[in-house]
Enzyme design. Structure first.
Site, PDB file in Angstrom:
ATOM      1  N   ASP A  44       0.841 -29.900 -28.653  1.00 18.92           N
ATOM      2  CA  ASP A  44      -0.096 -28.443 -28.537  1.00 18.92           C
ATOM      3  C   ASP A  44      -1.832 -28.030 -29.109  1.00 18.92           C
ATOM      4  O   ASP A  44      -2.139 -29.435 -29.631  1.00 18.92           O
ATOM      5  CB  ASP A  44       0.184 -28.561 -29.479  1.00 18.92           C
ATOM      6  CG  ASP A  44       0.430 -26.533 -29.568  1.00 18.92           C
ATOM      7  OD1 ASP A  44       0.484 -25.831 -28.799  1.00 18.92           O
ATOM      8  OD2 ASP A  44       0.943 -25.742 -30.524  1.00 18.92           O
ATOM      9  N   LEU A  77       8.164 -48.115 -19.488  1.00 19.67           N
ATOM     10  CA  LEU A  77       8.294 -47.143 -19.378  1.00 19.67           C
ATOM     11  C   LEU A  77       8.803 -46.040 -19.247  1.00 19.67           C
ATOM     12  O   LEU A  77       7.631 -46.208 -17.644  1.00 19.67           O
ATOM     13  CB  LEU A  77       6.926 -46.291 -20.168  1.00 19.67           C
ATOM     14  CG  LEU A  77       6.362 -45.900 -20.694  1.00 19.67           C
ATOM     15  CD1 LEU A  77       6.597 -45.233 -21.976  1.00 19.67           C
ATOM     16  CD2 LEU A  77       5.009 -45.158 -20.993  1.00 19.67           C
ATOM     17  N   SER A 121       9.557 -24.705 -31.418  1.00 21.12           N
ATOM     18  CA  SER A 121       9.365 -24.511 -29.743  1.00 21.12           C
ATOM     19  C   SER A 121       9.703 -24.498 -29.078  1.00 21.12           C
ATOM     20  O   SER A 121       9.690 -24.547 -27.446  1.00 21.12           O
ATOM     21  CB  SER A 121       7.824 -24.703 -29.421  1.00 21.12           C
ATOM     22  OG  SER A 121       7.323 -23.678 -30.741  1.00 21.12           O
ATOM     23  N   HIS A 142      -6.920 -27.312 -20.928  1.00 21.51           N
ATOM     24  CA  HIS A 142      -5.884 -28.141 -20.480  1.00 21.51           C
ATOM     25  C   HIS A 142      -6.165 -29.509 -19.837  1.00 21.51           C
ATOM     26  O   HIS A 142      -5.021 -29.984 -20.044  1.00 21.51           O
ATOM     27  CB  HIS A 142      -5.384 -27.384 -18.935  1.00 21.51           C
ATOM     28  CG  HIS A 142      -4.269 -26.055 -20.700  1.00 21.51           C
ATOM     29  ND1 HIS A 142      -3.716 -26.275 -21.690  1.00 21.51           N
ATOM     30  CD2 HIS A 142      -4.444 -24.652 -20.203  1.00 21.51           C
ATOM     31  CE1 HIS A 142      -3.564 -25.130 -21.838  1.00 21.51           C
ATOM     32  NE2 HIS A 142      -3.698 -23.824 -21.197  1.00 21.51           N
TER      33      HIS A 142
HETATM   34  C1  IPE Z   1       4.991 -25.149 -26.829  1.00 22.02           C
HETATM   35  O1  IPE Z   1       3.687 -25.158 -27.391  1.00 22.02           O
HETATM   36  C2  IPE Z   1       5.157 -26.320 -25.782  1.00 22.02           C
HETATM   37  C3  IPE Z   1       4.484 -27.869 -24.975  1.00 22.02           C
HETATM   38  C4  IPE Z   1       3.790 -28.033 -25.253  1.00 22.02           C
HETATM   39  C5  IPE Z   1       4.546 -27.525 -23.634  1.00 22.02           C
HETATM   40  P1  IPE Z   1       3.863 -23.908 -27.151  1.00 22.02           P
HETATM   41  O2  IPE Z   1       2.055 -23.319 -27.783  1.00 22.02           O
HETATM   42  O3  IPE Z   1       3.697 -22.982 -26.084  1.00 22.02           O
HETATM   43  O4  IPE Z   1       4.504 -22.967 -28.499  1.00 22.02           O
HETATM   44  P2  IPE Z   1       4.360 -21.593 -29.504  1.00 22.02           P
HETATM   45  O5  IPE Z   1       3.709 -20.795 -28.602  1.00 22.02           O
HETATM   46  O6  IPE Z   1       2.997 -22.045 -30.456  1.00 22.02           O
HETATM   47  O7  IPE Z   1       5.390 -22.081 -30.649  1.00 22.02           O
HETATM   48  C1  IPE Z   2      -0.650 -27.248 -25.136  1.00 24.43           C
HETATM   49  O1  IPE Z   2      -1.990 -26.032 -25.987  1.00 24.43           O
HETATM   50  C2  IPE Z   2      -0.784 -26.630 -23.844  1.00 24.43           C
HETATM   51  C3  IPE Z   2       0.811 -26.278 -23.164  1.00 24.43           C
HETATM   52  C4  IPE Z   2       1.304 -25.143 -24.191  1.00 24.43           C
HETATM   53  C5  IPE Z   2       1.191 -26.004 -22.043  1.00 24.43           C
HETATM   54  P1  IPE Z   2      -1.481 -24.583 -25.999  1.00 24.43           P
HETATM   55  O2  IPE Z   2      -2.028 -24.092 -24.341  1.00 24.43           O
HETATM   56  O3  IPE Z   2       0.085 -24.144 -26.479  1.00 24.43           O
HETATM   57  O4  IPE Z   2      -2.662 -24.091 -27.390  1.00 24.43           O
HETATM   58  P2  IPE Z   2      -2.998 -24.203 -27.906  1.00 24.43           P
HETATM   59  O5  IPE Z   2      -2.033 -23.340 -28.710  1.00 24.43           O
HETATM   60  O6  IPE Z   2      -3.407 -22.382 -27.643  1.00 24.43           O
HETATM   61  O7  IPE Z   2      -4.022 -24.320 -29.183  1.00 24.43           O
HETATM   62 MG    MG Z   3      -0.343 -24.118 -28.249  1.00 26.07          MG
END
Ligand code: IPE
Ligand code: IPE
Ligand code: MG
Length: 264
Positions: free
Chosen positions: A38, A149, A214, A55
Site C-alpha cells: 500500500d 519461490l 482490506s 504504481h
Molecule cells: C489494499 O489497498 C489493496 C491492495 C494493496 C491491492 P487499498 O489501498 O485498496 O486499501 P484501502 O482502500 O486503504 O482499505
Molecule cells: C497500493 O497503493 C496499490 C493498490 C492498491 C493497487 P495505493 O494506490 O492504494 O496507494 P495509496 O493508498 O492511495 O497511497
Molecule cells: Mg491504498
C-alpha cells in the site's frame, strides 16, 4: 543471544542492515510472507507526481522484494496487487494497474526462470482484461515446473468473494451427495479456498501506515503474525523486509496454546 541483540538494537533505534542480515539467517525464516503493498498513491503525491507514477515505482519494489525473498529462502511470497474493491478507482488508474503484469512479467520473466521462481495467482482471472490474463497465464505456464519461490499475485482478489466461492463448491458437493452438511469441517473449507495447495501465511506485512487487512486472505490469516510499517510501498526495500522478519522471529506464536509451545 540473537534475541537480546535484536532487542538492544531496536531500543536504540538503530538500523539492522549488517547485523540484521546475520540475525535473519540465524533463526527460522517464515515459509510464507504475504504483503499488502500500500501507499503508491501517497508516495507519488509527496513528490507531486501522478498516482500512476507511484504504481510504476511500486513495480520496481516488487522486483527488489522478489529477489530478496528468493535469496532468503522464503517459499511463498503473496503480493496483494489488486483487490475486488479496487475497480472503484478511476478508469485510467485501473487500466494502468491492469497493464502492470504485462510490463512486469515481460521484462522479469527471464530472471524468474533463472531463479527457479514459479508465478501463481489468486483471484478471479475471468473478469480481468484480455491483456492482463494473457500476461499472467503466459508467466504461469512458463514457470509452472519451477520449484523455488512461489511468487503468488493476488489480482482481482477479495477474501470474502473467495469464501463465497468455497461455500458454493461445498454446497455443490452436498447437492451431489458426496458430502453431508454435518461432515463440513475447516479442512473442507481450506481445500476450497484459492490457496489450498499453499501453507498459510506466517507473516503479513502492510506498508504505508494503514492498520487494516482490506479484505485480504480472511480465512488464511487466522494465526498469521502481523507487521505494519509507515513506509510507502515504493520505498520499501530489502532492509525493511529483513526488519519485518526479525520482528517475526522474536514473536512467540502460541496458536492458542501456552507460552513457549509455538514453533518459534
Ligand atoms: C489494499 O489497498 C489493496 C491492495 C494493496 C491491492 P487499498 O489501498 O485498496 O486499501 P484501502 O482502500 O486503504 O482499505
Ligand atoms: C497500493 O497503493 C496499490 C493498490 C492498491 C493497487 P495505493 O494506490 O492504494 O496507494 P495509496 O493508498 O492511495 O497511497
Ligand atoms: Mg491504498
Amino acid at each position: 543471544m540473537f534475541k537480546k541483540l535484536f532487542k538492544r538494537n531496536s531500543n536504540m533505534g538503530q538500523s539492522f542492515s549488517h547485523e540484521g542480515e546475520d540475525l535473519v539467517m540465524g533463526e527460522a525464516i517464515p515459509t510464507h510472507i504475504a504483503i499488502i503493498m500500500d501507499g503508491n498513491g501517497r508516495w507519488a503525491k509527496k513528490r507531486a507526481l501522478p498516482r500512476v507514477a507511484g504504481h510504476h515505482e511500486g513495480m520496481q519494489t516488487v522486483r527488489k522484494i522478489t529477489r530478496c525473498a528468493c535469496d532468503l529462502g522464503i517459499k511463498v511470497l503473496t503480493l496483494y496487487a489488486f483487490s475486488t474493491e479496487n475497480w472503484k478507482r478511476p478508469k485510467s488508474e485501473v487500466e494502468f494497474l491492469m497493464r502492470l503484469p504485462e510490463q512486469f512479467l515481460n521484462s522479469f520473466l527471464p530472471e524468474l526462470m533463472e531463479r527457479n521462481i514459479r508465478v501463481e495467482m489468486i483471484g478471479v482471472m475471468e473478469t480481468l482484461p484480455d491483456y492482463t490474463q494473457r500476461a499472467l497465464k503466459n508467466a504461469m505456464k512458463a514457470t509452472k515446473n519451477n520449484t523455488g519461490l512461489v511468487l503468488n499475485f493476488a489480482m482481482n482478489y477479495g477474501g470474502r468473494a473467495e469464501i463465497v466461492m468455497a461455500m458454493q463448491q461445498l454446497m455443490k458437493d452436498v447437492e451431489a451427495g458426496t458430502l453431508t452438511i454435518d461432515e463440513i469441517s475447516e479442512q473442507h473449507i481450506s481445500q476450497y479456498v484459492m490457496t489450498a495447495h499453499l501453507p498459510e501465511p506466517d507473516l503479513l506485512i502492510r506498508t504505508s501506515g494503514e492498520v487494516r487487512i482490506s479484505n485480504f486472505m480472511l480465512w488464511q490469516l487466522a494465526y498469521t503474525e502481523f507487521w505494519f510499517t509507515d513506509t510507502h510501498w515504493p520505498d520499501f526495500n530489502e532492509a525493511s523486509l529483513k526488519e519485518a522478519i526479525l520482528v517475526y522471529q522474536n514473536r512467540n506464536r502460541r496458536f492458542g496454546g501456552l507460552k513457549g509451545e509455538g514453533t518459534n
